[in-house]
Every structure is written in structure tokens, then in C-alpha cells.
Design an enzyme around this catalytic site. Structure first.
Site, PDB file in Angstrom:
ATOM      1  N   LYS A 116     -19.304  12.925 -35.314  1.00 50.64           N
ATOM      2  CA  LYS A 116     -20.185  12.399 -34.270  1.00 50.64           C
ATOM      3  C   LYS A 116     -21.649  12.331 -34.669  1.00 50.64           C
ATOM      4  CE  LYS A 116     -17.646  12.647 -30.411  1.00 50.64           C
ATOM      5  NZ  LYS A 116     -17.331  12.950 -29.044  1.00 50.64           N
ATOM      6  N   HIS A 235     -10.470  13.944 -19.461  1.00 51.40           N
ATOM      7  CA  HIS A 235     -10.687  13.124 -20.648  1.00 51.40           C
ATOM      8  C   HIS A 235      -9.477  12.281 -21.028  1.00 51.40           C
ATOM      9  CE1 HIS A 235     -14.490  15.075 -20.905  1.00 51.40           C
ATOM     10  NE2 HIS A 235     -13.907  16.251 -20.940  1.00 51.40           N
ATOM     11  N   ARG A 297      -9.536   1.629 -34.160  1.00 56.24           N
ATOM     12  CA  ARG A 297      -8.125   1.260 -34.004  1.00 56.24           C
ATOM     13  C   ARG A 297      -7.993   0.307 -32.814  1.00 56.24           C
ATOM     14  NH1 ARG A 297      -8.798   6.219 -31.182  1.00 56.24           N
ATOM     15  NH2 ARG A 297      -8.485   5.778 -28.975  1.00 56.24           N
TER      16      ARG A 297
HETATM   17  C1  MV4 Z   1     -21.613  12.820 -22.138  1.00 55.45           C
HETATM   18  C2  MV4 Z   1     -21.682  12.958 -20.738  1.00 55.45           C
HETATM   19  C3  MV4 Z   1     -22.929  13.065 -20.164  1.00 55.45           C
HETATM   20  N1  MV4 Z   1     -24.045  13.063 -20.948  1.00 55.45           N
HETATM   21  N2  MV4 Z   1     -22.748  12.811 -22.868  1.00 55.45           N
HETATM   22  C4  MV4 Z   1     -16.904  13.273 -22.601  1.00 55.45           C
HETATM   23  C5  MV4 Z   1     -16.059  13.116 -23.831  1.00 55.45           C
HETATM   24  C6  MV4 Z   1     -16.842  12.291 -24.794  1.00 55.45           C
HETATM   25  N3  MV4 Z   1     -16.157  11.072 -25.103  1.00 55.45           N
HETATM   26  C7  MV4 Z   1     -18.162  12.042 -24.144  1.00 55.45           C
HETATM   27  N4  MV4 Z   1     -18.163  12.669 -22.847  1.00 55.45           N
HETATM   28  C8  MV4 Z   1     -19.284  12.751 -22.099  1.00 55.45           C
HETATM   29  N5  MV4 Z   1     -20.454  12.710 -22.783  1.00 55.45           N
HETATM   30  C9  MV4 Z   1     -23.914  12.943 -22.284  1.00 55.45           C
HETATM   31  N6  MV4 Z   1     -25.025  12.961 -23.022  1.00 55.45           N
HETATM   32  C10 MV4 Z   1     -20.488  12.959 -20.017  1.00 55.45           C
HETATM   33  C11 MV4 Z   1     -19.283  12.860 -20.692  1.00 55.45           C
HETATM   34  C12 MV4 Z   1     -18.103  12.847 -19.888  1.00 55.45           C
HETATM   35  C13 MV4 Z   1     -17.258  11.739 -19.865  1.00 55.45           C
HETATM   36  C14 MV4 Z   1     -17.524  10.598 -20.618  1.00 55.45           C
HETATM   37  C15 MV4 Z   1     -16.682   9.520 -20.583  1.00 55.45           C
HETATM   38  C16 MV4 Z   1     -15.565   9.556 -19.776  1.00 55.45           C
HETATM   39  C17 MV4 Z   1     -15.274  10.663 -19.021  1.00 55.45           C
HETATM   40  C18 MV4 Z   1     -16.109  11.775 -19.061  1.00 55.45           C
HETATM   41  C19 MV4 Z   1     -15.819  12.891 -18.287  1.00 55.45           C
HETATM   42  C20 MV4 Z   1     -16.647  13.975 -18.323  1.00 55.45           C
HETATM   43  C21 MV4 Z   1     -17.781  13.951 -19.134  1.00 55.45           C
END
Ligand code: MV4
Length: 645
Positions: A116, A235, A297
Site C-alpha cells: 500500500k 469489508h 485483476r
Molecule cells: C479508509 C477509510 C476512511 N479514511 N481510509 C477499508 C478497507 C480498505 N480498502 C480501505 N478502507 C477504508 N479506508 C481513510 N483514510 C474507511 C475505510 C473503510 C471502508 C472503505 C471502503 C469500503 C468499506 C469500508 C468500510 C469501513 C472502512
């Protein structure tokens, strides 16, 4: 074009890839584990090669066995599907070394996006918006705390090697930072063997919006618009759609430009997705989205993009892998209508979405929407693989139309043998906030009380079950219903009675014979039978499938003991094999209904085991770290005179 393609996957994506290959005149090779010898993807392929035992680590993740299968069958290319080996750079390299085309991006692009912090730094350099934060090598607690304060609260600590929310902690205040950092590091170390973290400004009301991109080996990159995947649970994506509700033309232009820039920065070829997080606290704004990660993918949710663009993304993948240029230019691509996909899974919302394993005794889909399925009626859902049964995809001129069509299709889907999330999905799609387009990653959590409800045993359902029992009786000469002690009685020529054990209570349905057939009544009152399908379970119970809900009705058997009517109530056992990760109660403790007792990790997810009723814990039979089989006793309750039966 290739003459023969091996598909290194199973289930619905293997079938999906084969469908396109067949249409293009490409012969297909399936691979399969012990558990999949009779699976649909094996039956559907032109050839199939056994690659190992049921656990994926020894079969679908076995690089040597898959390369050998391609060599042995003369397949010129391998499509990895998603999951399994699809994002393993070593696999892409092993294909190249064996002279086989990997249907996917170059190994270097997979690697560039794997970590990341590196991916984020690369994107920042390429001019793609990234969330403000700290990406440095100095991982000392003091430095990280300093950086968090500089970024401004709340912040999010994320594992550098992360994914799926593991090793992620939101921190609201400076005094909570140290403890959160410890937790995030411990989780990251356990999950990825790497405890490095990065820190980001926490994005409020996040929405997950991703852009489908495609590159070819001639230097072209196009985007195929965006998908909104904000409806997630722990997630895991639940409902996805294209285009994103509330997206302005200006924001779409900016986001798709950023996605194309991302792909070009890593010399991307084939299908890829650039994932962004958008701050939706004041609606979508063109300057409030940031790069999150790139998935190198094809994705599970690709059908919504296919629906709105009218394209076959697997065909594009195969053409690009064979060295052809992209079939269309950016100017030739446009959005037509709206598409929504829902993932139908073998899981029980009533039990915290615990995967539900078993045989699919009955499985029927509606025929007015696209259904990408991986299993057939009669197949077994096992603990070895993903519990997704099918994806249903509706396409319509408008978002409201697509949502209504999909909700209806899900309510008409019939599954018996495993529990599913069908009714949950239908309620989500019909929820006023969803219909308004008011979706963000907190939607399911906020509305869970509306979305998760126990199935109702209505009189209409009982009437339908009784009709099914009466109509499926054998009428062979010499057959005497009095020989079968299962709740079915003839009471003279004009009436039959079918008795069920509904919610533990004996309930009788009378069927009056009239010139129109059988007319059901309960307690003397006529009942309109529910519009529902019914099936008989292997144990004789009747399953009624109504509005996405499946009600199981045992026939009342006066000769069976009370014990047989329900499961033992003096203990909690594991519903599937796995590993105990947390124990939340002690012997002597009083528990209340739905109080969490322990957490089991199985099928790559954590599942909470709950107390079924008010009870006194007598013994706790497991400890954190224990590997357990299905049916292992977790907690025993004390026998109490006053306890409710
Ligand atoms: C975040 C966020 C809020 N702020 N980054 C969750 C897994 C990863 N793919 C990124 N995620 C998040 N990153 C910042 N700076 C909130 C999430 C997040 C989230 C993102 C996408 C879809 C569902 C989610 C559920 C909880 C938190």
C-alpha cells in the site's frame, strides 16, 4: 487468438470465463480439487484436470500443479479468475517461464500495487490524489504519534501490507494513539507477517467508488466508467452498481482521468480496477476523492460494467492477452442505463451472517435478470471455499428501475438446504435510503435492524406447505397413509389434516376437498396460500420459499420425543471447523440472549457465537488458539429449574 485456455479457478467465475471462451471458439480446460470432482465448472469444460485435495492451498493455489495441467493439455493461456492466484506476481512469472500466456497484467504491475505505501507513493508522484498522511520508514511510536497529530484527528492507522480492513484502527484523540498502534501492529503482524503501518486522515462517510480500466500491449489505456461498491459488510461487498449514484460529469471526468493515469504509471495491460475513497459527508464532490488501491485483476462485480457498456470484459481480456489492441477507443464508450448486482451467499443473517454449509436441495433462479451462478441444485456448499451461490444482476434505464427489478428477482429466487442472505438483500434494495441513493460504507450497520429480521411463519406459508405435502403424497394402490406417522391424516372423504411443528408448536392445517381442489384452513378459517415454492428436505421437513425467505417446517410426529423437535439447548457448539480466536465468557457468568460468547475464525472470516437464551455458563470448553472441528462444544450451560424451556 488462443486455441485452448485453462481456467485456474472454480465456481461462477470459472463458468463465466468458459462462456466467453466457448463463444469465441476457444477450447476450455478446467482444474479441480477433490471436493469439486462433480462441480459445474468441471462438467462445463471441454477437458478437466485434477490438481489436488480440497484445501485451496493444495489445489487452486498450487502453482506447479496448474502449470503442469496447462502443459499436459496444451493450453496456451491461463485465466486466473479472481482470488486464488489472480494477484500473485510469482504465478504470472511461472506462466511466462513455462511459455504460457497469463491472462492478466505484467508481474511488475502486480508487484507495484501489492504494498500500500509503495503504491500510494507511486500514485502521489504520478499526480493522482491520495489521502493526506504519513508513509515514512521511521516506524517509531513517537514519530508516528507526531505525524498523526500533524495530520489532524481523527486518523486511520493502516497496515502497509494490508487489505480487507485487517490491521486498521481509527483513532479519535492523541491519548488513544499508542494503544491503537499496538493493536494495529499486532493484527498486521499476525495477518501479513509485516507490522509496518501508514497513517491517514480519516475520511468521513466514506464511499467506495472504483473505476474499471483496460490497457493493451500497444500503449492504449481506456476507462469503462465507475462502480459504486459502498454497500459492504465487514469489508465484504454485498451490493454493487454502475454508474455511482450522485456522480457528476465533472467528478467522473476527474476520477477516470486519475484511474487512467494510475494504469499508465505502472504500464498496465488487461483488466484492472482503481479504487477510490470519496468523502460523501456533503454529497459527492469532485475534489473529495482519493486513490486507495489498484486491483490487478477482473473483479467479482464486473457484470455491472458489462451491463452499462454492452461489452464482454472477458473477451477484452483474452484479446489483449493475445496481443490485439483494445476493441474500442475511449470516444466509442458510453454509459447506457443503470445496473445493480447483489451477491447471494450461503450465510445466515440471523446468526451474524455465519456461512451456512449443506446440500442445495432446491435452487431456482428467475429468468428476467442475469444470474452468474457457480453451483447447481444438488451441489454441496462446503467449508473449503467462498460461500457465494450466485450473483444476480439487473439492468434498466434508471437506477430505481434496476433496484426494483433486482429486488423482485431476489424475492423470486428459491433456495433450500442452506440459509441465504436473499431476504436481507431484497430489503436493502428496497430500503428508502438505498432507493434515494443515500449509500455509504455505514449503510448496512446503520440499518441492520431493518435489514435482518427473523422469517415469519405466516398462515399463508403453512397453507402452502400443507398443499405441497398433500399434493406430493403417493397415490399408489395399497398405500395407506395411516402407516406413516408424520402428521398427515385423512379424516373422511372431504378433508385432510396436515400437522406441522411451527416454532416448536403443533399447528394443524385442514385441507377441504371442494370442486376447485383443496382449500386450506387453519382453526376453521380459510387461508390464502402464500405464492411460494416448496420442497422436501432429506430429513422429511418441508421448506417453503417465499420472498427470499426459506421457512423450514418439520411435520408434527406424535411418536417423536420432544428432544427431536429442536437442537440441544444446554450447550453451544461450533457450526463448522475453524480456530477459536476469542473467548468472551467465564464459567459462572450469566448471559442474556444474543450475548457474544466466543469468536470462531473459519472460511477466512470471523464468526461470533451467541447465547441463545438467558443462561448460566457452567463450563467453557475451548481456549483462544484452539483448532476445532464442527460440533465441538464451546460453552455448556447449567441446568436450571427456572430456565425457560
Ligand atoms: C479508509 C477509510 C476512511 N479514511 N481510509 C477499508 C478497507 C480498505 N480498502 C480501505 N478502507 C477504508 N479506508 C481513510 N483514510 C474507511 C475505510 C473503510 C471502508 C472503505 C471502503 C469500503 C468499506 C469500508 C468500510 C469501513 C472502512
Amino acid at each position: 487468438m488462443f486455441a485452448k485456455l485453462l481456467i485456474a479457478n472454480r465456481g461462477e467465475i470459472a463458468l463465466r470465463v468458459m462462456r466467453t471462451a466457448r463463444r469465441m471458439g476457444i477450447a476450455t480446460v478446467a482444474v479441480y480439487s477433490d471436493a469439486d470432482a462433480n462441480a459445474a465448472h468441471v462438467a462445463e469444460a471441454d477437458e478437466a484436470v485434477h490438481i489436488g485435495p480440497a484445501p485451496a492451498a493444495q489445489s487452486y493455489l498450487n502453482v506447479a500443479a496448474i502449470i503442469a495441467a496447462a502443459r499436459q493439455t496444451g493450453a496456451q493461456a491461463i485465466h486466473p479468475g479472481y482470488g486464488f492466484l489472480s494477484e500473485k506476481a510469482e504465478f504470472a512469472e511461472a506462466c511466462a517461464a513455462a511459455g504460457i500466456v497469463f491472462v492478466g497484467p505484467p508481474a511488475s504491475a502486480i508487484r507495484a500495487m501489492g504494498l500500500k505505501d509503495r503504491a500510494k507513493a507511486l500514485m502521489a508522484k504520478a499526480g493522482v490524489p491520495v489521502v493526506p498522511g504519513y508513509l515514512g520508514d521511521d516506524q517509531s511510536a513517537d514519530r508516528l504519534a507526531e505525524e498523526a497529530a500533524r495530520i489532524g484527528w481523527p486518523v486511520l492507522i493502516k497496515a502497509v501490507a494490508g487489505g480487507g480492513g485487517k490491521g486498521m484502527r481509527k483513532v479519535e484523540r492523541a491519548q488513544d494513539f499508542a494503544a491503537a498502534l499496538d493493536g494495529a501492529r499486532r493484527e498486521a503482524k499476525a495477518a501479513f507477517g509485516d507490522d509496518r503501518v501508514l497513517i491517514e486522515k480519516y475520511v468521513a462517510r466514506p464511499r467506495h467508488i472504483e473505476v474499471q480500466i483496460f490497457g493493451d500491449s500497444h500503449g492504449h489505456v481506456v476507462h469503462l466508467f465507475e462502480r459504486d461498491c459502498s454497500l459492504q459488510r465487514r469489508h465484504q461487498k454485498v451490493i454493487e452498481e454502475a454508474p455511482a449514484p450522485g456522480m457528476s460529469q465533472a467528478m467522473r471526468r476527474k476520477m477516470s482521468e486519475a484511474a487512467v493515469k494510475t494504469a499508465k504509471a505502472v504500464n498496465y495491460t488487461g483488466a484492472g480496477t482503481v479504487e477510490f475513497i470519496a468523502d460523501a459527508s456533503e454529497g459527492l464532490k469532485a475534489d473529495r476523492f482519493w486513490f486507495m488501491e489498484m486491483n490487478t485483476r477482473l473483479q467479482v462485480e464486473h457484470p455491472v460494467t458489462e451491463a452499462i457498456t454492452g461489452l464482454d470484459l472477458v473477451e477484452w481480456q483474452l484479446r489483449v492477452a493475445a496481443g490485439e489492441p483494445l476493441p474500442r477507443t475511449q470516444e466509442q464508450l458510453s454509459i447506457n442505463g443503470h445496473a445493480i448486482e447483489a451477491r447471494l451467499c450461503a450465510e445466515d443473517p440471523q446468526k451474524g451472517f455465519l456461512p451456512s454449509i449443506g446440500r442445495l436441495v432446491h435452487l431456482k433462479f428467475p429468468d428476467d435478470v442475469r444470474v452468474d451462478f457457480g453451483v447447481r441444485q444438488g451441489d454441496e456448499v462446503t467449508v473449503h471455499y467462498d460461500p457465494m451461490i450466485a450473483k444476480l444482476i439487473a439492468h434498466d434505464a434508471t437506477r430505481e428501475g434496476a433496484a426494483a427489478k433486482l429486488a423482485r428477482a431476489i424475492r423470486h429466487t428459491e433456495v433450500a438446504g442452506v440459509a441465504t442472505n436473499a431476504a436481507f438483500l431484497a430489503r436493502a434494495l428496497s430500503h428508502p435510503d438505498f432507493v434515494k441513493g443515500d449509500v455509504d460504507t455505514g449503510f448496512i450497520g446503520r440499518h441492520s435492524a431493518d435489514l435482518v429480521r427473523p422469517p415469519e411463519i405466516t398462515n399463508g406459508v403453512l397453507a402452502r406447505a400443507a398443499l405441497f405435502v398433500a399434493e406430493s403424497r403417493p397415490h399408489a394402490p395399497g398405500y395407506d397413509p395411516w402407516d406413516v406417522h408424520d402428521g398427515f391424516r385423512l379424516t373422511g372423504a372431504a378433508k385432510e389434516i396436515v400437522e406441522f411443528l411451527a416454532d416448536g408448536r403443533k399447528t394443524a392445517v385442514e385441507l377441504l376437498h371442494t370442486s376447485d381442489g383443496r382449500e386450506p384452513a387453519i382453526g376453521g378459517t380459510p387461508v390464502e396460500p402464500a405464492h411460494a415454492a416448496a420442497a422436501r428436505m432429506p430429513n422429511g421437513d418441508i421448506a417453503v420459499m417465499c420472498d427470499g425467505e426459506t421457512v423450514i417446517l418439520p411435520l408434527y410426529d406424535p411418536f417423536a420425543g420432544a428432544e427431536a423437535a429442536g437442537a440441544a439447548t444446554d450447550r453451544i457448539t461450533t457450526p463448522m471447523p475453524g480456530r477459536i480466536v476469542q473467548v468472551l465468557v467465564k464459567p459462572g457468568e450469566r448471559v442474556t440472549p444474543r450475548q457474544p460468547l466466543a469468536v470462531l475464525e473459519a472460511m477466512k472470516m470471523e464468526h461470533t457465537l451467541y447465547a441463545p437464551a438467558d443462561a448460566l455458563v457452567a463450563t467453557v470448553d475451548v481456549s483462544p488458539g484452539d483448532q476445532v472441528l464442527e460440533g465441538a462444544v464451546v460453552v455448556r450451560f447449567a441446568k436450571e429449574k427456572s430456565a425457560a424451556a
